[in-house]
Design an enzyme around this catalytic site. Structure first.
Site, PDB file in Angstrom:
ATOM      1  N   GLU A  32      53.908  73.272  11.941  1.00  0.00           N
ATOM      2  CA  GLU A  32      53.069  72.206  12.477  1.00  0.00           C
ATOM      3  C   GLU A  32      51.575  72.469  12.286  1.00  0.00           C
ATOM      4  O   GLU A  32      50.810  71.552  12.008  1.00  0.00           O
ATOM      5  CB  GLU A  32      53.383  72.109  13.972  1.00  0.00           C
ATOM      6  CG  GLU A  32      53.111  70.811  14.637  1.00  0.00           C
ATOM      7  CD  GLU A  32      53.669  70.824  16.045  1.00  0.00           C
ATOM      8  OE1 GLU A  32      52.850  70.696  16.970  1.00  0.00           O
ATOM      9  OE2 GLU A  32      54.885  70.981  16.217  1.00  0.00           O
ATOM     10  N   ASP A  33      51.157  73.723  12.449  1.00  0.00           N
ATOM     11  CA  ASP A  33      49.724  74.019  12.553  1.00  0.00           C
ATOM     12  C   ASP A  33      49.150  74.922  11.462  1.00  0.00           C
ATOM     13  O   ASP A  33      47.964  75.257  11.523  1.00  0.00           O
ATOM     14  CB  ASP A  33      49.426  74.673  13.911  1.00  0.00           C
ATOM     15  CG  ASP A  33      49.666  73.721  15.072  1.00  0.00           C
ATOM     16  OD1 ASP A  33      49.689  72.496  14.861  1.00  0.00           O
ATOM     17  OD2 ASP A  33      49.839  74.218  16.195  1.00  0.00           O
TER      18      ASP A  33
END
Length: 192
Positions: free
Chosen positions: A61-62
């Site tokens: 996600e990051d």
């Protein structure tokens, strides 16, 4: 600590290098959160692959990490667990991502649900610590306190439908602590 867990925490620190927690006025490295999730999962007796996935849960996600990277370094099961707890692509609006994540949560296996629950517990604990020590954390969230709390409540509605588990009990206590933490408490405490 097993070699798998050590490697997962090390890799998480590398992938999340430079990222910070949402604390006003202090730079807390993001790896603090990842370690917190791993510790919670270990405390509640989850196996090494679940704990490693907890340490890596935000990597896709990051960061630039992919499921293939995680599978190559940590095995297919760890990668599948990380994928299960990864929010939909940021091409969707925030509200739609959160709704899809809630739907995904209920379809996930227990080990993935446990990672999500541990993630939220650590977030709650961070909010409480931040408010007591560093200042009001809510302005650091783009959607603010009320919207965040509404999202936490929506997840809680799903969590309480799951079979009883000490991790869920800890979630309930941590969420109650967040609800009891007044905004600006740290500022009042520090100036006293």
């Amino acid at each position: 600590m097993t070699p798998l867990l050590k490697r997962a925490l090390d890799q998480a620190a590398v992938w999340h290098r430079g990222q910070k927690r949402k604390y006003p006025g202090v730079d807390v490295p993001y790896v603090s959160h990842l370690a917190g999730v791993a510790v919670l999962l270990a405390k509640h007796g989850f196996d090494d692959e679940v704990i490693a996935a907890g340490a890596l849960h935000d990597a896709i996600e990051d960061t630039g990490a992919t499921a293939e990277d995680i599978a190559r370094l940590f095995g297919r099961r760890v990668a599948e667990l990380v994928l299960a707890v990864t929010e939909p692509a940021k091409t969707f609006a925030w509200e739609e991502r959160k709704q899809r994540y809630l739907e995904q949560f209920m379809n996930n296996p227990w080990d993935a649900q446990a990672i999500t629950i541990a993630d939220k517990i650590d977030n709650f604990q961070s909010i409480v610590v931040c408010a007591a020590t560093h200042g009001d954390p809510w302005p650091m969230f783009r959607r603010g306190r009320d919207t965040q709390i509404a999202g936490f409540r929506a997840l809680r509605e799903r969590i309480v439908r799951l079979p009883s588990h000490p991790l869920i009990d800890e979630f309930e206590r941590a969420f109650a602590d967040v609800l009891a933490t007044p905004a600006g408490a740290a500022l009042e405490h520090r100036s006293a």
